[in-house]
Motif scaffolding. Sequence first.
Motif, mmCIF file in Angstrom:
data_model
loop_
_atom_site.group_PDB
_atom_site.id
_atom_site.type_symbol
_atom_site.label_atom_id
_atom_site.label_comp_id
_atom_site.label_asym_id
_atom_site.label_seq_id
_atom_site.Cartn_x
_atom_site.Cartn_y
_atom_site.Cartn_z
ATOM 1 N N PRO A 266 0.766 -1.290 -0.071
ATOM 2 C CA PRO A 266 0.212 -0.327 0.063
ATOM 3 C C PRO A 266 0.840 1.231 -0.003
ATOM 4 C CG PRO A 266 -0.496 -1.544 1.841
ATOM 5 C CD PRO A 266 0.601 -2.142 1.103
ATOM 6 N N SER A 267 0.340 2.297 -0.546
ATOM 7 C CA SER A 267 1.264 3.577 -0.914
ATOM 8 C C SER A 267 0.117 4.614 -0.921
ATOM 9 C CB SER A 267 2.325 3.309 -1.847
ATOM 10 O OG SER A 267 2.998 4.503 -1.920
ATOM 11 N N TYR A 268 0.902 5.704 -1.327
ATOM 12 C CA TYR A 268 -0.057 6.936 -1.492
ATOM 13 C C TYR A 268 0.423 7.575 -2.583
ATOM 14 C CZ TYR A 268 -2.354 11.555 -1.533
ATOM 15 O OH TYR A 268 -3.172 12.542 -1.904
ATOM 16 N N PHE A 269 -0.327 7.957 -3.669
ATOM 17 C CA PHE A 269 0.007 9.059 -4.752
ATOM 18 C C PHE A 269 -1.331 9.692 -5.067
ATOM 19 C CE2 PHE A 269 2.729 5.147 -6.003
ATOM 20 C CZ PHE A 269 3.931 6.180 -5.798
ATOM 21 N N PRO A 270 -1.385 11.165 -5.216
ATOM 22 C CA PRO A 270 -2.567 12.178 -5.271
ATOM 23 C C PRO A 270 -3.432 11.585 -6.333
ATOM 24 C CG PRO A 270 -0.544 13.343 -5.197
ATOM 25 C CD PRO A 270 -0.172 11.887 -5.540
ATOM 26 N N PHE A 271 -2.818 10.842 -7.447
ATOM 27 C CA PHE A 271 -3.661 10.514 -8.620
ATOM 28 C C PHE A 271 -3.964 9.208 -8.834
ATOM 29 C CE2 PHE A 271 0.789 8.983 -10.233
ATOM 30 C CZ PHE A 271 1.543 9.992 -9.451
ATOM 31 N N THR A 272 -3.750 8.431 -7.993
ATOM 32 C CA THR A 272 -4.152 7.022 -7.937
ATOM 33 C C THR A 272 -5.099 6.721 -6.407
ATOM 34 O OG1 THR A 272 -2.024 6.514 -7.556
ATOM 35 C CG2 THR A 272 -2.937 5.821 -9.631
ATOM 36 N N GLU A 273 -5.980 5.828 -6.688
ATOM 37 C CA GLU A 273 -6.615 5.488 -5.133
ATOM 38 C C GLU A 273 -7.329 4.285 -5.490
ATOM 39 O OE1 GLU A 273 -6.466 6.860 -2.430
ATOM 40 O OE2 GLU A 273 -7.699 5.261 -1.484
ATOM 41 N N PRO A 274 -7.144 3.189 -5.033
ATOM 42 C CA PRO A 274 -5.728 2.967 -4.241
ATOM 43 C C PRO A 274 -4.370 3.032 -4.765
ATOM 44 C CG PRO A 274 -6.971 0.777 -4.531
ATOM 45 C CD PRO A 274 -7.772 1.773 -5.022
ATOM 46 N N CYS A 311 2.086 2.411 -8.734
ATOM 47 C CA CYS A 311 1.060 2.264 -9.431
ATOM 48 C C CYS A 311 -0.455 2.232 -8.831
ATOM 49 C CB CYS A 311 1.012 0.824 -9.955
ATOM 50 S SG CYS A 311 1.244 -0.666 -8.801
ATOM 51 N N GLY A 312 -1.428 2.096 -9.341
ATOM 52 C CA GLY A 312 -2.456 2.211 -8.821
ATOM 53 C C GLY A 312 -3.855 2.435 -9.668
ATOM 54 N N MET A 313 -4.994 2.514 -8.941
ATOM 55 C CA MET A 313 -6.159 2.703 -9.857
ATOM 56 C C MET A 313 -6.401 4.197 -10.088
ATOM 57 S SD MET A 313 -7.104 -0.252 -10.403
ATOM 58 C CE MET A 313 -8.654 -0.071 -11.442
ATOM 59 N N VAL A 314 -6.589 4.564 -11.327
ATOM 60 C CA VAL A 314 -6.849 6.043 -11.595
ATOM 61 C C VAL A 314 -7.720 6.780 -10.768
ATOM 62 C CG1 VAL A 314 -7.175 7.866 -13.187
ATOM 63 C CG2 VAL A 314 -5.858 5.888 -14.072
ATOM 64 N N ASN A 315 -7.283 7.670 -10.051
ATOM 65 C CA ASN A 315 -8.347 8.500 -9.082
ATOM 66 C C ASN A 315 -9.388 9.137 -9.915
ATOM 67 O OD1 ASN A 315 -9.502 10.566 -7.368
ATOM 68 N ND2 ASN A 315 -7.610 10.631 -6.132
ATOM 69 N N PRO A 316 -10.842 9.140 -9.620
ATOM 70 C CA PRO A 316 -11.839 9.477 -10.407
ATOM 71 C C PRO A 316 -11.528 11.133 -10.501
ATOM 72 C CG PRO A 316 -12.654 8.034 -8.417
ATOM 73 C CD PRO A 316 -10.967 8.053 -8.365
#
Length: 369
Positions: A266-274, A311-316
């Motif tokens: 788990p991590s954090y990027f403003p443009f992906t969630e999660p 990486c991650g799911m593109v933030n809506p």
Amino acid sequence: MSAPNKSYDPVEVTALSPQELERARDEALAAIAAAGTLDDLKQVRLAHAGDRSPLALANREIGALPPAGRAEAGKRIGAARGAVGQALKARQAELEDERDQRVLVEETVDVTLPWDRAPRGARHPLTTTQERMADVFVSMGFEVAEGPEVEAEWFNFDALNFTPDHPARTMQDTFFVGSEETGLVMRTHTSPVQVRSLLSRPLPVYVVMPGKTFRTDELDATHSPVFHQLEGLAVDEGLTMADLRGGIGVFVEGMFGEGLKTRFRPSYFPFTEPSAEVDMQCFVCRGASAEPGGDPCRTCSSEGWIELGGCGMVNPRVLVACGVDPERYSGWAFGLGVERTLMFRHGVEDMHDMVEGDVRFTLPFGMEI
Ligand code: DAH
């Protein structure tokens, strides 16, 4: 029949006299023999066998002779012109032959000379690594896209859901072009190309975006103010994190070898969630170095895993900023470091080697295309 030839011209008679013809012929033969080049001979031909040559002019005078003398004069001129014509032909052949011999010598190609002594050089391994990384995704149907290195802050930060006070926006991390007021930065990552791709392409979108990125880091063994990333983006109906894992898994196996595992943290990027950090199993020890009693591994520092990127799911919110309906579409994205990949894939230990441009570093990588 005709009246006596009243306009009898002693000069013309001279022109047709045996001595005069002989002189003209001998002059012609001497000039022909003296012609040293084909160009010279051309001039000689004009002067001694052309329409205005003494022999041609004399020939024209035959008609002015009393009929009794014509045949005789005609024979003499014919003989003289024949001799000149033959001499011209012979000299022409001689000179052509000389020229051919000269050309053969002057334009000789020594086929025994070594031809491969010019060093062929090599493509920079960062370029070939970047292409290879992109190729794995191209094989899955992704397209390659590019964006500008000087980027608007809006693309680099705002559209990617960085809040106005996000620390990454400060001059500590980001090269601003001019002052902070210009709104122009050297892109700090390849993620703004995600936004550009979504704004310019019809859905669904499957793109990889390789390129240079810039941050205010000092050059040392593991950092460089200029580095490279490979960004990936898939936006379609019904995409889930399982597709992301699958895509990354294919990349890892395609790039480093079959059967290698991946893991997400788990991590954090403003443009992906999660968001996640993605690691791959070490392709040298395959995790054995991290087991109790395992031999140490230099490639993964005996961690068993190698960090690949984010990486991650593109933030809506990003989808909305790009005019994509988040109720209908979902997406996944990733960002991988090219330098990092080159470092552990080829055991390159110092970033300096990649930026200094020493051909002794690049040559062993060869001309891979
Ligand atoms: N842009 C990030 C960086 O430079 C890397 C990254 C993380 C890219 C997650 C992504 C992502 O597309 O989904 O550190």
